[in-house]
Design a protein around this motif. Sequence first.
Motif, PDB file in Angstrom:
ATOM      1  N   ASP A  83      -7.911   6.243  10.891  1.00 36.98           N
ATOM      2  CA  ASP A  83      -7.746   7.576  11.463  1.00 36.98           C
ATOM      3  C   ASP A  83      -7.457   8.621  10.384  1.00 36.98           C
ATOM      4  N   TRP A  84      -7.908   8.362   9.172  1.00 36.23           N
ATOM      5  CA  TRP A  84      -7.708   9.288   8.062  1.00 36.23           C
ATOM      6  C   TRP A  84      -8.833  10.321   8.059  1.00 36.23           C
ATOM      7  N   THR A  85      -8.510  11.527   7.611  1.00 34.69           N
ATOM      8  CA  THR A  85      -9.557  12.537   7.452  1.00 34.69           C
ATOM      9  C   THR A  85     -10.412  12.178   6.243  1.00 34.69           C
ATOM     10  N   GLN A  86     -11.583  12.749   6.168  1.00 36.73           N
ATOM     11  CA  GLN A  86     -12.466  12.509   5.022  1.00 36.73           C
ATOM     12  C   GLN A  86     -11.793  12.973   3.729  1.00 36.73           C
ATOM     13  N   HIS A 135      -8.840  -5.876  -0.069  1.00 41.87           N
ATOM     14  CA  HIS A 135      -8.057  -6.682   0.867  1.00 41.87           C
ATOM     15  C   HIS A 135      -6.582  -6.293   0.895  1.00 41.87           C
ATOM     16  N   LEU A 136      -6.159  -5.454  -0.044  1.00 43.58           N
ATOM     17  CA  LEU A 136      -4.751  -5.086  -0.100  1.00 43.58           C
ATOM     18  C   LEU A 136      -4.337  -4.327   1.150  1.00 43.58           C
ATOM     19  N   VAL A 137      -3.132  -4.605   1.583  1.00 42.60           N
ATOM     20  CA  VAL A 137      -2.582  -4.011   2.792  1.00 42.60           C
ATOM     21  C   VAL A 137      -2.098  -2.594   2.491  1.00 42.60           C
ATOM     22  N   ILE A 138      -2.341  -1.698   3.447  1.00 37.14           N
ATOM     23  CA  ILE A 138      -1.837  -0.330   3.353  1.00 37.14           C
ATOM     24  C   ILE A 138      -0.551  -0.248   4.173  1.00 37.14           C
ATOM     25  N   GLY A 139       0.489   0.234   3.533  1.00 38.24           N
ATOM     26  CA  GLY A 139       1.737   0.497   4.217  1.00 38.24           C
ATOM     27  C   GLY A 139       1.974   1.997   4.225  1.00 38.24           C
ATOM     28  N   TYR A 140       2.919   2.433   5.022  1.00 33.54           N
ATOM     29  CA  TYR A 140       3.239   3.859   5.057  1.00 33.54           C
ATOM     30  C   TYR A 140       4.743   4.044   5.193  1.00 33.54           C
ATOM     31  N   PHE A 141       5.183   5.197   4.790  1.00 32.57           N
ATOM     32  CA  PHE A 141       6.590   5.561   4.855  1.00 32.57           C
ATOM     33  C   PHE A 141       6.756   6.668   5.890  1.00 32.57           C
ATOM     34  N   LYS A 142       7.822   6.570   6.677  1.00 36.84           N
ATOM     35  CA  LYS A 142       8.125   7.604   7.664  1.00 36.84           C
ATOM     36  C   LYS A 142       9.071   8.620   7.045  1.00 36.84           C
ATOM     37  N   ASP A 143       8.824   9.880   7.355  1.00 34.31           N
ATOM     38  CA  ASP A 143       9.712  10.945   6.881  1.00 34.31           C
ATOM     39  C   ASP A 143      11.138  10.686   7.341  1.00 34.31           C
ATOM     40  N   ILE A 159       0.250   0.387  -1.342  1.00 31.81           N
ATOM     41  CA  ILE A 159      -0.672  -0.738  -1.239  1.00 31.81           C
ATOM     42  C   ILE A 159       0.063  -1.973  -1.726  1.00 31.81           C
ATOM     43  N   SER A 160      -0.258  -3.109  -1.110  1.00 36.52           N
ATOM     44  CA  SER A 160       0.513  -4.310  -1.402  1.00 36.52           C
ATOM     45  C   SER A 160      -0.301  -5.578  -1.236  1.00 36.52           C
ATOM     46  N   ALA A 161      -0.020  -6.541  -2.108  1.00 44.59           N
ATOM     47  CA  ALA A 161      -0.564  -7.892  -1.988  1.00 44.59           C
ATOM     48  C   ALA A 161       0.489  -8.835  -1.423  1.00 44.59           C
ATOM     49  N   VAL A 177      12.139   1.190   3.762  1.00 49.39           N
ATOM     50  CA  VAL A 177      11.227   0.393   4.575  1.00 49.39           C
ATOM     51  C   VAL A 177       9.814   0.963   4.490  1.00 49.39           C
ATOM     52  N   CYS A 178       8.885   0.083   4.168  1.00 50.22           N
ATOM     53  CA  CYS A 178       7.464   0.420   4.186  1.00 50.22           C
ATOM     54  C   CYS A 178       6.872  -0.281   5.408  1.00 50.22           C
ATOM     55  N   HIS A 179       6.275   0.493   6.303  1.00 47.83           N
ATOM     56  CA  HIS A 179       5.734  -0.037   7.553  1.00 47.83           C
ATOM     57  C   HIS A 179       4.285  -0.470   7.360  1.00 47.83           C
ATOM     58  N   HIS A 180       3.932  -1.587   7.957  1.00 39.82           N
ATOM     59  CA  HIS A 180       2.561  -2.085   7.868  1.00 39.82           C
ATOM     60  C   HIS A 180       1.675  -1.238   8.793  1.00 39.82           C
ATOM     61  N   SER A 181       0.591  -0.730   8.249  1.00 33.83           N
ATOM     62  CA  SER A 181      -0.288   0.153   9.020  1.00 33.83           C
ATOM     63  C   SER A 181      -1.330  -0.604   9.837  1.00 33.83           C
ATOM     64  N   GLY A 182      -1.529  -1.881   9.544  1.00 35.57           N
ATOM     65  CA  GLY A 182      -2.593  -2.632  10.206  1.00 35.57           C
ATOM     66  C   GLY A 182      -3.941  -2.431   9.532  1.00 35.57           C
ATOM     67  N   LEU A 183      -3.935  -1.741   8.400  1.00 39.71           N
ATOM     68  CA  LEU A 183      -5.171  -1.450   7.673  1.00 39.71           C
ATOM     69  C   LEU A 183      -5.137  -2.081   6.294  1.00 39.71           C
ATOM     70  N   ASN A 184      -6.320  -2.216   5.717  1.00 40.59           N
ATOM     71  CA  ASN A 184      -6.395  -2.581   4.312  1.00 40.59           C
ATOM     72  C   ASN A 184      -7.209  -1.509   3.582  1.00 40.59           C
ATOM     73  N   VAL A 185      -7.192  -1.576   2.270  1.00 46.91           N
ATOM     74  CA  VAL A 185      -7.857  -0.556   1.454  1.00 46.91           C
ATOM     75  C   VAL A 185      -9.337  -0.453   1.803  1.00 46.91           C
ATOM     76  N   GLY A 186     -10.007  -1.590   1.971  1.00 46.40           N
ATOM     77  CA  GLY A 186     -11.437  -1.580   2.283  1.00 46.40           C
ATOM     78  C   GLY A 186     -11.762  -0.820   3.554  1.00 46.40           C
ATOM     79  N   LYS A 187     -10.959  -1.020   4.598  1.00 44.24           N
ATOM     80  CA  LYS A 187     -11.200  -0.313   5.866  1.00 44.24           C
ATOM     81  C   LYS A 187     -10.996   1.187   5.717  1.00 44.24           C
ATOM     82  N   VAL A 188      -9.953   1.573   4.988  1.00 37.15           N
ATOM     83  CA  VAL A 188      -9.705   3.000   4.788  1.00 37.15           C
ATOM     84  C   VAL A 188     -10.853   3.632   4.011  1.00 37.15           C
ATOM     85  N   LEU A 189     -11.271   2.994   2.918  1.00 37.48           N
ATOM     86  CA  LEU A 189     -12.337   3.560   2.097  1.00 37.48           C
ATOM     87  C   LEU A 189     -13.684   3.594   2.830  1.00 37.48           C
TER      88      LEU A 189
END
Length: 133
Positions: free
Chosen positions: A85-88, A49-57, A12-14, A68-80
Amino acid sequence: MPQLKSGRHIAISASPFLDAITTGTDESKSYAIMTMRLNVWSPAELLNHLVIGYFKDGEGDPADPATVCHHSGLNVGKVLAGEADWTQDEVEEFRIWLKTNPKIDEWLKQQFEDIDSAIVNNPTWQSPLWTED
């Protein structure tokens, strides 16, 4: 940053807000400042509002700042809110991590202060754009 049981490794990043406020175009500075001032009144509100990034294996160690941390296009609020596309199970595990990680509150406070300082010290904030009708 956490690696969920599913294998999803996130951050997560600001930084996108700080970068927009400090080095972006006048338009991105204005947009970031307005977004923060209208929507974020406390460190706790910043979290959504914090941005969610992800790491590739195979692309390095996420603990290494050079990875490199890739931008997922999501923020914490949307994920929560379940708007990703996250599982419950992943959402719940992330929610628990946010609530139980002892470093999150202090980190959020520092990010909030850094953003506030960047806004206050930005010439765009002092511009007539913000004070004249």
